[in-house]
Design a protein around this motif. Sequence first.
Motif, PDB file in Angstrom:
ATOM      1  N   ARG A  12       0.845  -1.197   0.000  1.00 16.58           N
ATOM      2  CA  ARG A  12       0.000   0.000   0.000  1.00 16.58           C
ATOM      3  C   ARG A  12       0.878   1.243   0.000  1.00 16.58           C
ATOM      4  NH1 ARG A  12      -3.067   0.608   4.854  1.00 16.58           N
ATOM      5  NH2 ARG A  12      -1.130   0.030   5.838  1.00 16.58           N
ATOM      6  N   LYS A  13       0.354   2.317  -0.537  1.00 15.38           N
ATOM      7  CA  LYS A  13       1.082   3.589  -0.513  1.00 15.38           C
ATOM      8  C   LYS A  13       1.371   4.004   0.921  1.00 15.38           C
ATOM      9  CE  LYS A  13      -1.914   5.573  -3.287  1.00 15.38           C
ATOM     10  NZ  LYS A  13      -2.636   6.607  -4.040  1.00 15.38           N
ATOM     11  N   ALA A  14       0.461   3.724   1.828  1.00 17.58           N
ATOM     12  CA  ALA A  14       0.653   4.094   3.238  1.00 17.58           C
ATOM     13  C   ALA A  14       1.883   3.392   3.821  1.00 17.58           C
ATOM     14  CB  ALA A  14      -0.591   3.748   4.047  1.00 17.58           C
ATOM     15  N   ASP A  15       2.133   2.147   3.419  1.00 17.50           N
ATOM     16  CA  ASP A  15       3.325   1.432   3.888  1.00 17.50           C
ATOM     17  C   ASP A  15       4.588   2.162   3.455  1.00 17.50           C
ATOM     18  OD1 ASP A  15       1.665  -0.606   4.875  1.00 17.50           O
ATOM     19  OD2 ASP A  15       1.867  -1.807   3.039  1.00 17.50           O
ATOM     20  N   ILE A  16       4.602   2.595   2.209  1.00 23.65           N
ATOM     21  CA  ILE A  16       5.764   3.287   1.663  1.00 23.65           C
ATOM     22  C   ILE A  16       5.934   4.641   2.339  1.00 23.65           C
ATOM     23  CG2 ILE A  16       6.730   4.328  -0.433  1.00 23.65           C
ATOM     24  CD1 ILE A  16       5.300   2.006  -1.970  1.00 23.65           C
ATOM     25  N   ARG A  17       4.836   5.350   2.530  1.00 23.02           N
ATOM     26  CA  ARG A  17       4.914   6.662   3.184  1.00 23.02           C
ATOM     27  C   ARG A  17       5.427   6.532   4.617  1.00 23.02           C
ATOM     28  NH1 ARG A  17      -0.614   8.325   0.351  1.00 23.02           N
ATOM     29  NH2 ARG A  17       0.297   9.258  -1.522  1.00 23.02           N
ATOM     30  N   THR A  18       4.999   5.506   5.311  1.00 23.52           N
ATOM     31  CA  THR A  18       5.467   5.270   6.677  1.00 23.52           C
ATOM     32  C   THR A  18       6.977   5.033   6.686  1.00 23.52           C
ATOM     33  OG1 THR A  18       3.338   4.380   7.399  1.00 23.52           O
ATOM     34  CG2 THR A  18       5.275   3.722   8.675  1.00 23.52           C
ATOM     35  N   ALA A  19       7.439   4.231   5.753  1.00 29.58           N
ATOM     36  CA  ALA A  19       8.875   3.942   5.672  1.00 29.58           C
ATOM     37  C   ALA A  19       9.664   5.198   5.322  1.00 29.58           C
ATOM     38  CB  ALA A  19       9.131   2.846   4.640  1.00 29.58           C
ATOM     39  N   ILE A  20       9.177   5.972   4.367  1.00 29.84           N
ATOM     40  CA  ILE A  20       9.874   7.204   3.974  1.00 29.84           C
ATOM     41  C   ILE A  20       9.908   8.189   5.130  1.00 29.84           C
ATOM     42  CG2 ILE A  20       9.709   9.243   2.485  1.00 29.84           C
ATOM     43  CD1 ILE A  20       8.882   7.306   0.217  1.00 29.84           C
ATOM     44  N   ASP A  21       8.804   8.327   5.857  1.00 29.19           N
ATOM     45  CA  ASP A  21       8.775   9.230   7.016  1.00 29.19           C
ATOM     46  C   ASP A  21       9.796   8.797   8.070  1.00 29.19           C
ATOM     47  OD1 ASP A  21       6.756  10.659   5.776  1.00 29.19           O
ATOM     48  OD2 ASP A  21       5.146   9.889   7.060  1.00 29.19           O
ATOM     49  N   ALA A  22       9.909   7.494   8.298  1.00 30.22           N
ATOM     50  CA  ALA A  22      10.874   6.990   9.280  1.00 30.22           C
ATOM     51  C   ALA A  22      12.304   7.266   8.806  1.00 30.22           C
ATOM     52  CB  ALA A  22      10.656   5.497   9.514  1.00 30.22           C
ATOM     53  N   LEU A  23      12.565   7.051   7.539  1.00 27.04           N
ATOM     54  CA  LEU A  23      13.896   7.337   6.993  1.00 27.04           C
ATOM     55  C   LEU A  23      14.208   8.825   7.051  1.00 27.04           C
ATOM     56  CD1 LEU A  23      13.864   4.929   3.942  1.00 27.04           C
ATOM     57  CD2 LEU A  23      15.401   4.801   5.920  1.00 27.04           C
ATOM     58  N   ASP A  24      13.223   9.664   6.761  1.00 34.88           N
ATOM     59  CA  ASP A  24      13.437  11.107   6.845  1.00 34.88           C
ATOM     60  C   ASP A  24      13.812  11.526   8.259  1.00 34.88           C
ATOM     61  OD1 ASP A  24      12.948  11.416   4.143  1.00 34.88           O
ATOM     62  OD2 ASP A  24      10.916  12.214   4.398  1.00 34.88           O
ATOM     63  N   GLU A  25      13.193  10.923   9.256  1.00 30.51           N
ATOM     64  CA  GLU A  25      13.543  11.224  10.647  1.00 30.51           C
ATOM     65  C   GLU A  25      14.992  10.823  10.926  1.00 30.51           C
ATOM     66  OE1 GLU A  25      13.655  12.416  14.546  1.00 30.51           O
ATOM     67  OE2 GLU A  25      12.213  12.973  13.001  1.00 30.51           O
ATOM     68  N   GLU A  26      15.392   9.668  10.448  1.00 31.17           N
ATOM     69  CA  GLU A  26      16.781   9.236  10.634  1.00 31.17           C
ATOM     70  C   GLU A  26      17.748  10.194   9.937  1.00 31.17           C
ATOM     71  OE1 GLU A  26      17.849   5.116   9.995  1.00 31.17           O
ATOM     72  OE2 GLU A  26      15.791   4.500  10.464  1.00 31.17           O
ATOM     73  N   LEU A  27      17.405  10.604   8.722  1.00 34.31           N
ATOM     74  CA  LEU A  27      18.251  11.548   7.991  1.00 34.31           C
ATOM     75  C   LEU A  27      18.382  12.866   8.745  1.00 34.31           C
ATOM     76  CD1 LEU A  27      17.040  10.958   4.325  1.00 34.31           C
ATOM     77  CD2 LEU A  27      19.329  10.486   5.234  1.00 34.31           C
ATOM     78  N   LEU A  28      17.274  13.366   9.269  1.00 37.79           N
ATOM     79  CA  LEU A  28      17.322  14.618  10.039  1.00 37.79           C
ATOM     80  C   LEU A  28      18.244  14.485  11.244  1.00 37.79           C
ATOM     81  CD1 LEU A  28      13.609  15.799   9.922  1.00 37.79           C
ATOM     82  CD2 LEU A  28      15.603  16.991   8.984  1.00 37.79           C
ATOM     83  N   GLN A  29      18.152  13.364  11.930  1.00 38.21           N
ATOM     84  CA  GLN A  29      19.020  13.151  13.083  1.00 38.21           C
ATOM     85  C   GLN A  29      20.490  13.094  12.668  1.00 38.21           C
ATOM     86  OE1 GLN A  29      17.692   9.950  15.646  1.00 38.21           O
ATOM     87  NE2 GLN A  29      15.568  10.625  15.488  1.00 38.21           N
ATOM     88  N   LEU A  30      20.778  12.459  11.550  1.00 41.52           N
ATOM     89  CA  LEU A  30      22.157  12.393  11.053  1.00 41.52           C
ATOM     90  C   LEU A  30      22.655  13.775  10.634  1.00 41.52           C
ATOM     91  CD1 LEU A  30      22.069   9.072   9.018  1.00 41.52           C
ATOM     92  CD2 LEU A  30      23.344   9.517  11.129  1.00 41.52           C
ATOM     93  N   PHE A  31      21.810  14.533   9.941  1.00 45.23           N
ATOM     94  CA  PHE A  31      22.210  15.882   9.537  1.00 45.23           C
ATOM     95  C   PHE A  31      22.437  16.770  10.762  1.00 45.23           C
ATOM     96  CE2 PHE A  31      20.129  15.270   5.194  1.00 45.23           C
ATOM     97  CZ  PHE A  31      21.340  15.093   4.545  1.00 45.23           C
TER      98      PHE A  31
END
Length: 105
Positions: A12-31
């Motif tokens: 589902r698109k929601a599955d992908i959006r959830t994964a992308i949101d989680a990755l974006d949070e990780e990226l923000l923490q790394l930045f």
Amino acid sequence: MSDVKQPADCIRKADIRTAIDALDEELLQLFARRQLYVRRMAEIKQHPEEAFDRERIETMVAAIMRRAEELGLEGDQAEQVWRTLIDWNVAYEKRTIAARLDAGR
């Protein structure tokens, strides 16, 4: 990210959006962690012109592009992201160093 599905398991698109949101949070923490080092570098450097090191930047970008392609990411995309990041960091360092020098006068 333990509850995030792998790409092939997303139906589902929601599955992908959830994964992308989680990755974006990780990226923000790394930045944010990376920015701590940029701030420290600005404290160590003595002159605003030290903020820009063309040789270092070009070597770094070339390495990032090679590594990105090894990981299956388009090198051009990685280059654009890193050049934007580097440009901002150079401007930050120049501003910070100049302000420190002005305050010391």
